[in-house]
Design a protein around this motif. Structure first.
Motif: not given
Length: 834
Positions: A641-643, A715-718, A740-742
């Motif tokens: 992961t990377a954010s 790809l997650t955005a919160r 966040q990239v996973e």
């Protein structure tokens, strides 16, 4: 001269296009021998009006001469002199209805001599004139057995350009002047001229006159007129006069009222129009001894060829055929030499036009039964023409002939006008194309100097995945938009160069950069041109890729090779051979290459068809021992992961997110808006071509997809709360959006992380600047902690690199693990972007 010439075209042989001077001669009785500057000699029968034979030579033919008994023909080539029998030509001609073809074989070689430029046969002596090193060499051979007799040299003289006016390489001239013979006049067949005794003795000396020796005259391209008496043996090659320009013609004229067939005038004409008439003057200052007068004058030039008869000099300038009446005088006439020279110079300045154009070679003039002078000429287009001059009388026949000649002259003028019109039309077309190239060049270079202003001719692109031959490939579609007022006509080429920013060299040390060229015709103002090119296939991850677009125009096809170098120094952006105008530079990153799918498809990776990840392969190669295998297996199952964290306040101020959608009646969802902007907004001049169904995936705050190698990516955005420490010791909470990239692929995580950072930085640069707020002051205090952490990680990286380089107390696998842990700490605890 009254009336006009009658021109009759006998045959067309075509233009050779070589700089060699063509020539024609009359031989074998009534046949015409001619060469257009190539390696073939044509034998044309003037009686039958057809081509009877073609002699193929091993090289370009420079000269030929016929034997006195018309039984042999000597042909000079680069390798030597060949001897051809007339009976051999006759036997070849009798076997076929068409022209006989004779190829010169080594058995016909009379003698080998390199660089023979001119031939002359005098009695039983065959003379050759050649150029070697820094000398002109005049060589004598016995014609019966081709034995070498003697050789005479004369040094070259520099400073005179041969062919500077006519554009053709001038060859030296050889002719013969016979001594006076009281027994009979010279035979008309050999073409030799006999000078009257006084002029012969004054020019060539008393020894040659007493020995009754033939004299060879040499007209050299450096302007010198030399002579060599063949007797007595041992005579030297002597310079008679210098025209200071290439000698175009040498001959003797019988311009006298005295009989006997003896010429009293020697004529030499230079390439640029200088004429010298050599006569004898009995009233010399010595009294009774006489002297030779060299009377110089000028005629309109340049002179390409010439010939002379008893009273007139005929010469061609390439654009017109002129005739000059030579001054006629009686041998008993007496008077001052200066007055005679003045009258002669005045006569040289008034030649008459025969209205025949583009004649490059002339044969000796002849007279027909009606008393008309006939000339044989070879035109620039390879036409063999008979030119009949009008007679000096006025009658009904000449009037009717004048109408025919006038029509022929009109035809010649029309032909010249058509050639000039075509040349002017071609030049105008070239100038119009160059003007358009200049206009487009200055338009693009001026807009480049203006800074941020958009160019009137630009290029944009769309990146998308397609399936071809059962293989997924990423295609970049470039669109050339012509908003200028000019039409991009034939000759322009759209050049596209795709270069990965970080890619290993290809096999064999070749550059991974790919170049594409798309020639086109158009578009018009307001129109577009669309081209497609491949970027990558499944399993390849060359991203990010820099795409450079430029317009090129080839100058060689328009101007030719000679003018291309000169134009390259005038046109802006010109290089040798072409004009190159840069349009734009585009960037295709990992977000462009991401294939968005539904959550169900994104969770089921297909590892069997995926190419090995580059970073994992590198780390596996660095691991050693049994523990390395277990670590590799664990690394493949691990999700990386990377954010990226961005301040919510800065995102609300960004113009690109102000008009984002709202979920129902509630407040604006910044995480969903930012994620939608990242995946749908154009970036770097490139838009992502999403397949149908991507809209459903973008309505969620978590987007699933696959990287170019097929690995699943999420790809997650919160929206999150970030605690920042103050100087007082307490903490302050700031609102932020975390992207966040996973993925199981380290390369995909790194590439997408870099793409997100780049796009967010570009987004924040559009936000307006505000004064320092408490949150900003809090961010400053948090930056101190980030800097201390960065310094600590930098020391760890340097220590790992030094240990790996020198092998001090640590294995290669552990160095890789140490670097990987540093990267994880950097991406899992990112600083807050304001």
């Amino acid at each position: 001269m009254e009336g006009r010439c009658a021109v009759e075209t006998w045959a067309e042989f075509g233009s050779s296009g070589t700089p060699c001077t063509p020539w024609l001669k009359v031989g074998f009785g009534t046949d015409v021998l001619l060469c257009t500057g190539i390696d073939e000699v044509y034998v044309f029968s003037s009686r039958e009006r057809k081509l009877t034979a073609v002699i193929a030579c091993p090289g370009p033919v420079t000269d030929l001469v016929e034997s006195h008994d018309t039984q042999f023909l000597y042909v000079a080539c680069a390798s030597g002199v060949y001897c051809v029998s007339s009976r051999l030509l006759g036997s070849r001609a009798g076997g076929s209805p068409g022209p006989a073809e004779l190829k010169l074989s080594p058995e016909l070689l009379a003698f080998a001599e390199e660089g023979v430029l001119s031939l002359l046969l005098v009695g039983s002596v065959l003379l050759t004139l050649s150029q070697r090193d820094s000398s002109w060499i005049l060589t004598q051979y016995r014609s019966s057995d081709h034995q070498l007799l003697r050789s005479v040299r004369v040094p070259l003289v520099s400073g005179v350009e041969a062919g500077a006016k006519t554009g053709r390489r001038r060859r030296p001239l050889l002719t013969c002047v016979q001594p006076p013979s009281p027994a009979a006049s010279p035979p008309a067949s050999d073409g030799r001229s006999r000078l009257e005794p006084l002029l012969f003795k004054l020019l060539f000396g008393i020894d040659a006159a007493l020995a009754k020796s033939p004299v060879v005259l040499c007209g050299l391209p450096d302007g010198r007129l030399c002579f060599l008496p063949l007797r007595p043996v041992g005579s030297r090659l002597t310079v008679l006069h210098s025209l200071e320009q290439p000698v175009a013609f040498v001959g003797a004229s019988g311009a006298t009222v005295a009989g006997g067939g003896l010429a009293r005038c020697l004529v030499a004409v230079g390439e640029q129009g200088r004429v010298v008439l050599i006569k004898s003057d009995k009233g010399g200052s010595e009294g009774g001894g006489g002297r030779a007068d060299f009377i110089e004058g000028c005629v309109p030039g340049p002179v390409t060829c010439g010939c002379v008869d008893k009273k007139r000099l005929y010469y061609s300038t390439g654009s017109d055929l002129l005739v000059l009446d030579l001054p006629e005088e009686s041998p008993e006439r007496e008077g001052p030499s200066a007055e005679k020279a003045r009258v002669t110079r005045a006569a040289l300045r008034s030649p008459s036009s025969l209205n025949v154009c583009r004649v490059l070679a002339l044969a000796e003039p002849t007279c027909n039964a009606a008393g008309e002078v006939e000339l044989l000429g070879l035109s620039a287009r390879g036409r063999l023409q008979r030119i009949t001059l009008p007679v000096h009388r006025e009658d009904a026949a000449s009037t009717r002939g004048g109408v025919r000649d006038l029509l022929s002259a009109i035809g010649d003028v029309c032909e010249r006008a058509a050639v000039l019109k075509a040349a002017v039309k071609s030049k105008n077309h070239i100038l119009r194309r160059l003007n358009q190239v200049l206009s487009v060049s200055f338009l693009l270079t001026a807009d480049a100097d203006a800074g941020e202003r958009e160019k009137p001719i630009g290029c944009r692109a769309t990146a998308g995945w397609s399936r071809l031959l059962e293989e997924d490939s990423m295609t970049l579609t470039c669109v050339l938009d012509n908003s200028s007022p000019y039409v991009l006509e034939h000759g322009w080429t759209l050049s596209v160069a795709a270069s990965p920013l970080s890619a290993p060299p290809a096999a064999g040390g070749r550059s991974p950069c790919a170049h594409f060229s798309f020639p086109f015709h158009g578009p018009h103002p307001g129109e577009t041109l669309e081209v497609s090119l491949p970027l990558a296939t499944t399993g390849q991850s060359p991203f990010p890729v820099t795409v450079s677009c430029s317009l090129t125009f080839s100058l060689a096809g328009l101007l030719g090779d000679e003018a291309t170098a000169a134009a390259a120094g005038v046109l802006p952006g010109a290089r040798p051979g072409c004009v190159s105008l840069p349009l734009c530079t585009l960037t295709v990153d990992w977000l462009h290459a991401l294939r968005v799918t539904s959550p169900a498809h994104g969770k089921a990776p297909s590892q069997s068809s995926n190419a090995p990840d580059a970073v994992r392969a590198f780390l596996r190669s660095r691991r050693t021992g049994g523990g390395g295998g277990r670590g590799a297996a664990a690394g493949e199952r691990e999700r990386h992961t990377a954010s990226v964290r961005v301040s919510s306040e800065s995102l609300r101020d960004a113009p690109a997110l102000r008009g984002s959608r709202v979920d129902g009646e509630g407040p604006r969802n910044l995480g969903l808006s930012l994620l939608e902007w990242l995946l749908s907004e154009d970036h770097g001049g490139v838009s992502a071509g999403r397949v149908r169904g991507d809209g459903d995936a973008l309505r969620r705050s978590a987007v699933h997809g696959r990287d170019p190698s097929g690995h699943p990516v999420q790809l997650t955005a919160r929206e999150v709360e970030v605690a920042e420490a103050r100087r007082t010791g307490d903490e302050e909470t700031l609102a932020a959006v975390e992207v966040q990239v996973e993925s199981s692929s380290v390369a995909a995580v790194c590439g997408l992380h870099h793409a997100v950072l780049t796009r967010v930085q570009a987004l924040l640069q559009t936000a307006p600047l505000k004064r320092a707020a408490p949150a900003t002051r809090t961010q400053r205090s948090g930056l101190r902690g980030d800097l201390r952490r960065a310094e600590r990680l930098l020391q760890q990286i340097q220590q790992s690199r030094i240990s790996g380089a020198f092998g001090v107390g640590v294995s290669t696998g552990r160095v890789g693990q140490s670097l990987l842990s540093v990267y994880r700490e950097l991406r899992e605890n990112p600083p807050l972007m304001m």
